[in-house]
Design a protein around this motif. Structure first.
Motif, PDB file in Angstrom:
ATOM      1  N   ALA A 120      -9.744  19.006  14.618  1.00  0.00           N
ATOM      2  CA  ALA A 120      -9.636  17.862  15.523  1.00  0.00           C
ATOM      3  C   ALA A 120      -9.246  18.304  16.924  1.00  0.00           C
ATOM      4  O   ALA A 120      -9.780  17.801  17.923  1.00  0.00           O
ATOM      5  N   GLU A 130      -4.689   4.150  20.723  1.00  0.00           N
ATOM      6  CA  GLU A 130      -5.649   5.167  20.297  1.00  0.00           C
ATOM      7  C   GLU A 130      -6.192   5.944  21.492  1.00  0.00           C
ATOM      8  O   GLU A 130      -6.613   5.353  22.485  1.00  0.00           O
ATOM      9  N   ALA A 171      -7.894   9.463  20.928  1.00  0.00           N
ATOM     10  CA  ALA A 171      -8.988  10.352  20.538  1.00  0.00           C
ATOM     11  C   ALA A 171     -10.363   9.693  20.607  1.00  0.00           C
ATOM     12  O   ALA A 171     -11.285  10.288  21.171  1.00  0.00           O
ATOM     13  N   PRO A 172     -10.541   8.464  20.078  1.00  0.00           N
ATOM     14  CA  PRO A 172     -11.895   7.910  20.113  1.00  0.00           C
ATOM     15  C   PRO A 172     -12.360   7.555  21.530  1.00  0.00           C
ATOM     16  O   PRO A 172     -13.557   7.459  21.768  1.00  0.00           O
ATOM     17  N   GLY A 184     -14.780   8.240  17.008  1.00  0.00           N
ATOM     18  CA  GLY A 184     -15.191   8.533  18.379  1.00  0.00           C
ATOM     19  C   GLY A 184     -16.479   9.329  18.414  1.00  0.00           C
ATOM     20  O   GLY A 184     -17.399   9.022  19.182  1.00  0.00           O
ATOM     21  N   ALA A 244     -11.377  17.729  20.392  1.00  0.00           N
ATOM     22  CA  ALA A 244     -10.800  16.985  21.521  1.00  0.00           C
ATOM     23  C   ALA A 244     -10.788  17.837  22.786  1.00  0.00           C
ATOM     24  O   ALA A 244     -11.011  17.336  23.887  1.00  0.00           O
ATOM     25  N   THR A 276      -3.177  18.399  19.402  1.00  0.00           N
ATOM     26  CA  THR A 276      -3.770  19.028  20.590  1.00  0.00           C
ATOM     27  C   THR A 276      -2.697  19.419  21.601  1.00  0.00           C
ATOM     28  O   THR A 276      -2.787  20.446  22.259  1.00  0.00           O
ATOM     29  N   SER A 285      -9.458   8.959  13.419  1.00  0.00           N
ATOM     30  CA  SER A 285     -10.062   8.174  14.498  1.00  0.00           C
ATOM     31  C   SER A 285     -10.985   9.025  15.360  1.00  0.00           C
ATOM     32  O   SER A 285     -11.910   8.517  15.979  1.00  0.00           O
ATOM     33  N   ILE A 286     -10.768  10.345  15.380  1.00  0.00           N
ATOM     34  CA  ILE A 286     -11.626  11.189  16.212  1.00  0.00           C
ATOM     35  C   ILE A 286     -13.058  11.188  15.686  1.00  0.00           C
ATOM     36  O   ILE A 286     -14.023  11.264  16.453  1.00  0.00           O
ATOM     37  N   THR A 292      -5.233  14.001  15.741  1.00  0.00           N
ATOM     38  CA  THR A 292      -5.801  14.734  16.870  1.00  0.00           C
ATOM     39  C   THR A 292      -4.838  14.960  18.023  1.00  0.00           C
ATOM     40  O   THR A 292      -4.498  16.095  18.357  1.00  0.00           O
TER      41      THR A 292
END
Lengths: 295, 323
Positions: free
Chosen positions: B277, A224, A226-227, A137, B281, B256, A133-134, B252
């Motif tokens: 990731a 969610e 990350a995005p 984003g 982030a 993190t 999902s990142i 992610t």
């Protein structure tokens, strides 16, 4: 004769007969290990849920739902703007994804049968379904945030929508494929063109399953984080109704508050985690119920 | 179809029922086709935007972007190596821990669980997938990390200190509990539901005649699983594992929280590190200029790695479904 008929009864485990000890041990070991593994996974689930309840319930109060998120160093505060922001972003995402996802799933199930292009789209959709999902984003940042020089709720909604689309495409197609062909043929025999057969007959028959897909997509995007980091960002006050600029939302608030040095921030992060996890788990359980009910 | 439209539009026929409009049919068909095409456009768009966004970094550092371990924002020197190694290491640890657990769960659910217990356990495993990744991160950071530091890292570091090889790989310079191994451990629990549920479905699809005939010649449950079920579902299980790998590579938020976010490369799996990731982030919102391009270039690498893994996974899973 007497010897052979008596031998099995003298063995300690009559039900095993004359099975070698090593095979028995291997079987026993496998049963204990797999049962143990299953209980480890269940234990972790309840450990996580228990942690959320123990740490989160103390932070829940009327102020959690009415006050806005506190600034650095200020007392009290709540999550009202983050909760409302999360609702707005999530429903924006679903509002974008539902028409696209349902139509695409319909094309795959009704028009694309046997076509090479449909197989390709199905395959790519499955890949999008598990794409990180990142990256989505980052993609939305490149196409919507950078060109417009600013974070916005619209970009956040689009990012969540892109994550939801493959979920809805997949479930819609699967559910439409379950609708028996004679229903479609009956519709066509009455003179209805394919579009009317699809909307008035096939969709209606598959409605429960399609709603489930949308609910599952909702559960998927509601948590969610990350995005949203690069699209809707976050802020500590009420966002503007035009959704331009940062839009506060629960996941990013939790991320920022959880390891902050202020005790009221940490408390709110736990309360927010409890709220978001319970909503998502309820949503997924409800979605599963609908599927089971319709079958 | 034209005959029908002709009949209803004839003046003699009373217009009781609605005439289906050809335009609606045309619009519906093409709208759904465009929506389906959008799926392709999205994936292509992600690919193109990653390549274009990361291009300045690739051009500046060339192949050295992948092999260099320097990440220096002051002097604008960027290398992806520590993040790539961290990504692969956390994913591998996740597989080493997660795969046996997932297969065990799938075997338990299909072969051993009493019927009344199967439903609740399946639901519990699936709910493990519904828990948001940020919650795993908080569980990791606030519950797992302190316990891990106190009861595993400190004693283990005392034991292995000075030993060749093991002393390097398992020694924690600062036993904070954060690190590559912790991240892999959390990832393992996050990928379990995906691997376990696909494997369970695959095992259930195997015709029961096969199982029954194996039991009929006197095989134990373990032998049935080992020699009949696993070989039958083998390719699909590998596909399921690859899907889990795809998840683990791109995860992610949970990572993190617990990976420690160190930019340097350490030989020990108990030391802090970073993944692609987690690096994105952490740094993206403060990044400008070349750093931004370098981060998108990291995303580009992640995209191609996960893309290849997922393509292989889907091909393996779908190959078995056909029969």
């Amino acid at each position: 004769m007497t010897m052979t008929s008596q031998t099995p009864r003298e063995l300690p485990h009559a039900e095993w007969g004359r099975v070698r000890q090593s095979r028995r041990t291997a079987d026993r070991a496998m049963k204990i290990i797999t049962t143990g593994f299953t209980f480890i996974a269940i234990f972790v689930l309840f450990w996580i849920l228990g942690m959320l309840v123990v740490k989160g319930i103390g932070g829940l109060s009327a102020a959690t739902f009415t006050a806005v998120t506190p600034g650095p160093g200020s007392e009290g505060g709540g999550l009202a703007n983050a909760i409302v922001g999360s609702f707005v972003l999530t429903f924006l995402g679903i509002a974008i994804a539902t028409p696209i996802g349902v139509l695409a799933g319909t094309w795959l199930a009704e028009y694309g049968r046997g076509k090479q292009l449909a197989n390709l789209i199905r395959f790519i959709n499955d890949i999008l379904l598990s794409a990180p999902s990142i990256l989505i984003g980052l993609f939305v940042y490149v196409i919507l945030v950078e060109p417009f020089r600013g974070y916005s709720g619209w970009a956040g909604g689009v990012a969540l929508g892109i994550i939801a689309i493959p979920v809805i495409v997949r479930t819609t197609e699967d559910m439409l494929n379950l609708v028996p062909a004679p229903l479609r043929e009956a519709g066509a025999a009455l003179g209805a063109p394919p579009s009317v057969v699809t909307t008035a007959v096939t969709w209606r028959a598959a409605k429960a399953g399609m709603v489930t897909g949308i609910l599952l997509a909702l559960a998927r995007i509601a948590g969610e984080t990350a995005p949203l980091l690069f699209t809707a960002l976050n802020n500590n006050f009420w966002f503007s109704p035009t959704l331009v600029g940062g839009v506060s939302n629960l996941p990013v608030t939790i991320y920022q508050f959880a390891s902050a040095p202020y005790e009221n921030w940490q408390q709110l992060a736990w309360a927010g985690s409890l709220i978001i996890t319970m909503s998502i788990l309820l949503l997924s359980v409800a979605a599963r119920r609908i599927v089971r009910g319709s079958k | 179809m034209t005959a029908v439209t002709d009949m209803t539009s004839a003046p003699s026929a009373p217009a009781i029922r609605k005439t289906p409009k050809a335009t609606f049919d045309f619009v519906f068909r093409n709208a759904s086709f465009l929506a389906a095409l959008l799926v392709l456009v999205l994936l292509a768009g992600i690919m193109v935007s990653m390549v274009i966004g990361g291009w300045p970094a690739f051009r500046e550092f060339g192949f050295g972007f992948i092999t260099s371990s320097v990440w220096d924002t002051q002097n604008e020197q960027y290398g992806a190596w520590p993040a790539i190694v961290g990504t692969l290491a956390t994913a591998m640890i996740a597989l080493v821990i997660g795969v046996p657990l997932s297969l065990g769960i799938a075997i338990y659910l299909t072969q051993l669980a009493p019927p009344w217990f199967k439903g609740p356990v399946s639901t519990a495993i699936e709910l493990l997938a519904a828990v948001p990744s940020i919650i795993y991160g908080m569980w990791g950071l606030f519950v797992f990390v302190p316990l891990f530091a106190q009861y595993v890292q400190v004693p283990l570091s005392n034991i292995v200190e000075g030993m060749p090889l093991i002393g390097t790989v398992l020694y924690a310079r600062s036993p904070s509990g954060l690190g590559i191994f912790t991240a892999g451990m959390i990832l393992a629990f996050m990928i379990i539901p995906f691997i376990a549920s696909i494997t369970r479905d695959m095992l259930e699809q195997i015709p029961s005649v096969l199982r029954e005939s194996a039991y009929g010649i006197g095989a134990t449950t373990w032998e049935v699983v080992r020699h009949v079920l696993v070989p039958q579902a083998g390719v699909a299980i590998i596909g399921a594992i690859m899907l889990g790998l795809g998840r683990a590579l791109g995860e992610t938020m949970a990572v993190t929280f617990v990976v420690g976010n160190a930019n340097r490369l350490s030989a020990s799996i108990l030391d802090p590190g970073s993944t692609i990731a987690s690096r994105i982030a952490n740094e993206f919102n403060e990044a400008m200029g070349l750093q931004l391009n370098a981060l998108i270039a990291l995303g580009c690498i992640l995209f191609f790695v996960t893309f290849i893994v997922l393509v292989i996974a889907r091909l393996l899973v779908s190959r078995v479904k056909r029969y």
